[in-house]
Design an enzyme around this catalytic site. Structure first.
Site, mmCIF file in Angstrom:
data_model
loop_
_atom_site.group_PDB
_atom_site.id
_atom_site.type_symbol
_atom_site.label_atom_id
_atom_site.label_comp_id
_atom_site.label_asym_id
_atom_site.label_seq_id
_atom_site.Cartn_x
_atom_site.Cartn_y
_atom_site.Cartn_z
ATOM 1 N N CYS A 238 0.805 -1.229 0.000
ATOM 2 C CA CYS A 238 0.000 0.000 0.000
ATOM 3 C C CYS A 238 0.831 1.270 0.000
ATOM 4 O O CYS A 238 0.516 2.224 -0.731
ATOM 5 C CB CYS A 238 -0.968 0.001 1.176
ATOM 6 N N HIS B 200 -2.133 0.796 7.108
ATOM 7 C CA HIS B 200 -2.539 0.905 5.706
ATOM 8 C C HIS B 200 -2.588 2.374 5.300
ATOM 9 O O HIS B 200 -2.938 3.246 6.101
ATOM 10 C CB HIS B 200 -3.911 0.261 5.495
ATOM 11 N N ASP C 224 -7.661 4.472 -3.351
ATOM 12 C CA ASP C 224 -6.761 3.508 -2.719
ATOM 13 C C ASP C 224 -6.431 2.436 -3.746
ATOM 14 O O ASP C 224 -7.280 1.620 -4.098
ATOM 15 C CB ASP C 224 -7.450 2.887 -1.500
#
Length: 281
Positions: free
Chosen positions: A78, A117, A134
């Site tokens: 991420c 995250h 995202d």
């Protein structure tokens, strides 16, 4: 807009990034452009943790991100995905705030986990509504920008998503089968490089990190999602059917990474040597 940037003037290669994700659309900072870039990025650059699994460091320096994800056509997790995307969106004129979330995937929505995250809150010029983007949540990466509007089911090229609420925090939820699953929870506190460096170091080096002890990769295609969990390959089609395969050898794994995740290893020998360490569950 946050008052930090990773790129000095001219350091970020936007053209190379666009070529990597095969984006050829309009570059005006509109919602359509944002949604298209998020989709192209998710399909082109896989989620993968080969570096930490093989004992290699994961750098969040912009030059390292460009070299690995763009020039060498590898993937990442991420922090790598969303930091790279952040630079592209800033270069195009979007307002971008980096955020951090607590991953809940499959667990109780009120469980408190570390902020491990990264995601982005994106402002589009002349649009009063902020959006959530995202491109780094592995097997359930949203393939579209999402409205910051709680409780509204939102269509994406893959599953429906929605932004929810728990104790004043935001959540991101996906419709998996016939059930809504909470992926993570977060607030709007801006994050800075040091925040991600700490989490990145822990996940890539701590002996108990699942990214150190196992292998994972994920990539959506236009009509399906590929998900590798150790030696198990799952292919989830948009019609609701799934295929499940067990990879029985290092050669099968290397071919799977090339074919399904578009990961070409310059030197596959370290992975061959580590194959027996991959859990067979």
């Amino acid at each position: 807009m946050q008052n930090w940037t990773m790129a000095a003037a001219g350091e970020f290669d936007l053209d190379a990034y666009f070529a990597r994700i095969e984006f050829t659309g309009d570059c005006a900072p509109t919602l359509d452009t944002l949604t298209s870039i998020a989709y192209c990025h998710a399909l082109a650059i896989p989620f993968e943790n080969l570096y930490p699994f093989l004992g290699q460091s994961v750098s969040l320096d912009l030059s390292a991100l460009q070299r690995k994800l763009v020039d060498h056509r590898r993937g990442g997790w991420c922090f790598e995905h969303n930091l790279l995307l952040r630079e592209a969106l800033l270069a195009l004129g979007y307002e971008v705030t980096a955020l951090a979330a607590r991953v809940l995937w499959g667990g109780p929505p009120d469980r408190i986990t570390p902020r491990s995250h990264m995601l982005l809150r994106v402002g589009v010029p002349d649009d009063p509504q902020p959006y959530l983007v995202d491109v780094g949540f592995g097997g359930m990466t949203p393939t579209s920008a999402l409205l910051f509007s709680r409780g509204v089911e939102q269509t994406t090229p893959h599953e429906p998503f929605r932004v929810g609420d728990i104790d004043g925090d935001f959540t991101v939820e996906a419709l998996v089968g016939d059930a809504w699953v909470t992926l993570y929870r977060f607030d709007l506190t801006p994050q800075y490089p040091v925040d991600y460096e700490a989490a990145n170091w822990y996940l890539s080096t701590h002996p108990s990190s699942h990214f150190v002890n196992g292998l994972t990769a994920a990539r959506p295609a236009a009509d399906r999602r590929y998900a590798l969990n150790n030696r198990r390959l799952n292919v989830h089609h948009l019609d609701g059917t799934s295929e499940r395969h067990v990879l029985g050898s290092a050669d099968e794994l290397i071919e799977c990474l090339r074919r399904d995740f578009h990961i070409e290893l310059d030197n596959p020998d370290p992975l061959r040597g580590a194959f027996d360490r991959i859990p067979n569950d």
